[in-house]
Scaffold this motif. Structure first.
Motif, PDB file in Angstrom:
ATOM      1  N   UNK A   1    -104.871 -23.084  13.514  1.00  0.00           N
ATOM      2  CA  UNK A   1    -103.817 -21.771  13.151  1.00  0.00           C
ATOM      3  C   UNK A   1    -103.920 -20.522  13.500  1.00  0.00           C
ATOM      4  N   UNK A   2    -102.752 -19.865  13.968  1.00  0.00           N
ATOM      5  CA  UNK A   2    -102.230 -18.347  14.459  1.00  0.00           C
ATOM      6  C   UNK A   2    -102.522 -17.989  13.084  1.00  0.00           C
TER       7      UNK A   2
ATOM      8  N   UNK B   1    -110.165 -14.586  10.415  1.00  0.00           N
ATOM      9  CA  UNK B   1    -109.023 -15.310  10.991  1.00  0.00           C
ATOM     10  C   UNK B   1    -109.123 -14.875  12.397  1.00  0.00           C
ATOM     11  N   UNK B   2    -108.854 -16.217  13.448  1.00  0.00           N
ATOM     12  CA  UNK B   2    -107.984 -15.145  14.364  1.00  0.00           C
ATOM     13  C   UNK B   2    -106.586 -15.226  14.811  1.00  0.00           C
ATOM     14  N   UNK B   3    -106.087 -15.115  15.492  1.00  0.00           N
ATOM     15  CA  UNK B   3    -104.487 -14.994  15.880  1.00  0.00           C
ATOM     16  C   UNK B   3    -104.460 -15.072  17.246  1.00  0.00           C
ATOM     17  N   UNK B   4    -103.478 -14.211  17.924  1.00  0.00           N
ATOM     18  CA  UNK B   4    -102.480 -14.045  19.161  1.00  0.00           C
ATOM     19  C   UNK B   4    -102.124 -12.607  18.469  1.00  0.00           C
ATOM     20  N   UNK B   5    -101.685 -12.595  17.321  1.00  0.00           N
ATOM     21  CA  UNK B   5     -99.944 -11.712  17.119  1.00  0.00           C
ATOM     22  C   UNK B   5     -98.474 -11.886  18.373  1.00  0.00           C
ATOM     23  N   UNK B   6     -98.410 -12.817  19.029  1.00  0.00           N
ATOM     24  CA  UNK B   6     -97.712 -13.220  19.287  1.00  0.00           C
ATOM     25  C   UNK B   6     -96.533 -12.321  19.060  1.00  0.00           C
TER      26      UNK B   6
END
Length: 585
Positions: free
Chosen positions: A114-115, A479-484
């Motif tokens: 999950x992003x 939680x982690x993501x990219x901000x793409x």
């Protein structure tokens, strides 16, 4: 971060319409052999709602994402869910019944990723600057676009680039853009918070040295008082770019195709989707789901009133409410913001010189504290869940102050309110977060922009950006993501950065905040993601009763050399037991 949508080279008189439509090919899984290799290039299916027979996946190296770190070698999938997970004894009864077998061939398997902070996969119809590596290369790309533009044209870039990718480690100036585009307006959106304009574009929109920066925004000038061309945050409202083409289901299909290739099966979209308005994206995703063509789970956060100019009646007019939808497509809450991004995060101490302007500049306050406090109090009372953008430590304090105002009348505990980004967070703030029972959504901005943050904030503060080891050790749900597309959409870049603290051009920064537990990093993008969107009973780990979202990786994430994680590839991605991506041989 909020993103300025990019447009192609356009005519200022009229916009060209039309696009190349891409259809999602719906295939079926082939059940013609008693034992099938998971590496076989099966047709890629998308109708995750169809009934399935029990299938045994065995001989795997399976990271379940269980809190106790349990691994497995096999699992059984039936009707889109895991029904058994473990070893030989756990699957034997299904083998005895003659269930179809799929050989995982020893490959490393993880839950679907999950992003947690995603705006779009990048790219787009505008000028592509993602591959330029110097100011001269950037100017050459602009020159070519200008030559191809109509006489009354306007050149607009995509926004998935950053000055940290350039050898000069700085933005181009209006004067430099003027050398290749003296008459054609040029707009270069950079990330979510800045636009860089040439002189023709500044003139087009009536921006001069006499134009005052609006509250929450900056019209940048150099040491001589001349316009640099950079327009930041609220000042972007002065730049009226042509409207983008209407969003279509094909736009969502392109997103899901790109993200499935990274092993991503779920995204959380806070306040802005690059393809179009959130309410439209929500409804189109629901239509894809109903048609059996959805291969990516969406949790959408609507922009709250006041968020970058969102009208006061926006939520009512959207016709959407908190938690509308289901485990496939849901309204997760609303998004607010209190400060800028890389170049405007609100800090308690001034920026490093010269960016600190002799100690007078500490960042941008996008939403004044009193206004923010009233907003979150009202949203809490109305039952909304809030995700608030805060980059600098002063911004984090502002958000916590507002959340405490809301908590005084409406308990936030168990409601999954979040702070987005939290670049600079100190221990005293972590304790406040724990008292409020809020979650933290973090991304790998430092990996891309490390050198720029050194310039803006100085070595010490730059090294402290996203102090993940400290945050994870506190017991907060992170939680982690990219901000793409502000940062490229590849989640393995983020994982590599969190494990190494390496950056693309700045070397290792803040080595003391490296996380050595690789399982904990994977859980940030699986189980913790699921907790943040309230779906940990449905997704996030490989466990009986949960949706069979899983990914086969090219390497063993737990033992591969650290450098290999950055370039780790996905062999195949499954959503509810249906293969939705297969790497080409």
């Amino acid at each position: 971060m909020e993103i300025a949508r990019s447009k192609p080279v356009v005519s200022r008189a009229s916009l060209a319409s039309g696009s190349i439509a891409r259809r999602l090919v719906v295939g079926t899984l082939l059940f013609c052999a008693p034992v099938v290799s998971a590496l076989a290039h099966e047709s890629v299916g998308t109708d995750a709602s169809s009934k399935q027979e029990a299938v045994v996946y065995l001989n795997g190296n399976i990271f379940t994402a269980a809190e106790n770190g349990a691994m497995a070698t096999a699992f059984v999938v039936r009707d889109g869910k895991f029904v058994a997970v473990g070893g030989q004894a756990d699957i034997q009864e299904y083998l005895d019944r003659g269930a179809r077998r799929v050989d995982l061939e020893g490959n490393f398997v993880i839950p679907g990723l999950g992003d947690d902070h995603f705006h779009g996969e990048g790219g787009g119809p505008g000028l592509d600057l993602s591959k330029v590596r110097s100011i001269p290369e950037l100017l050459d790309a602009v020159r070519s676009a200008v030559r191809a533009a109509p006489a009354d044209g306007m050149v607009i870039a995509n926004f998935d680039w950053h000055e940290a990718q350039l050898s000069e480690q700085r933005l181009p100036t209006a004067a430099e853009l003027d050398t290749v585009a003296p008459h054609t307006p040029v707009i270069l959106p950079r990330g979510g918070h800045s636009l860089i304009l040439n002189s023709a574009a500044l003139t087009e929109f009536g921006i001069t040295t006499a134009t005052k920066s609006p509250p929450g925004g900056v019209i940048s000038v150099d040491g001589k008082g001349q316009l640099t061309g950079e327009i930041i945050d609220a000042a972007k409202a002065l730049v009226h770019m042509p409207p983008s083409k209407p969003m279509s289901p094909d736009d969502l299909v392109r997103t899901q195709t790109a993200m499935n290739a990274f092993g991503v099966t779920a995204v959380r979209v806070p306040g802005f989707y690059t393809k179009g308005p959130i309410p439209e994206a929500y409804r189109m995703a629901r239509e894809l789901k109903d048609a059996g063509k959805l291969t990516l789970r969406y949790t959408f956060y609507l922009p709250a009133p006041g968020f970058f100019g969102t009208p006061a009646d926006y939520l009512a007019k959207s016709g959407l409410r908190q938690d509308d939808g289901d485990e496939w497509v849901r309204i997760g809450g609303v998004k607010l913001g209190v400060d800028g991004g890389f170049e405007g995060g609100h800090l308690s101490e001034p920026y490093a010189e010269p960016y600190g302007k002799n100690g007078t500049f500490s960042g941008i306050v996008v939403t004044p504290p009193a206004q923010f406090n009233e907003q979150v109090k009202s949203l809490a009372e109305d039952g909304w869940r809030v995700a608030a953008h805060a980059v600098g430590d002063a911004a984090v304090d502002q958000v916590l102050d507002g959340y405490e105002v809301a908590e005084a009348t409406t308990s936030l505990k168990g409601r999954r309110w979040t702070i987005e980004h939290g670049f600079i967070v100190y221990p005293r703030q972590i304790e406040r977060m724990k008292q409020l029972d809020i979650m933290l959504s973090v991304q790998d901005h430092l990996y891309l922009a490390g050198p720029s943050l050194r310039k803006y904030w100085g070595e010490s503060r730059a090294n402290h950006v996203t102090p993940l080891r400290t945050l994870m050790g506190s017991g907060l749900v992170v939680a982690g993501g990219t901000d793409a597309p502000v940062v490229p959409a590849n989640p393995f870049w983020a994982m590599y950065h969190f494990l190494s603290r390496d950056t693309i051009q700045g070397g290792v920064m803040g080595a003391g905040e490296r996380v050595t537990d690789r399982g904990a990093i994977l859980r940030m993008f699986t189980l913790n993601y699921a907790k943040m969107v309230g779906e940990d009973h449905v997704i996030g780990s490989i466990a009986p009763g949960k949706s069979a979202d899983f990914v086969l990786l090219s390497d063993n994430f737990m033992t591969a050399p650290l450098d290999k994680i950055r370039n780790m590839t996905v062999i195949s991605t499954y959503l509810s037991g249906i293969k939705v991506y297969q790497k080409s041989k």
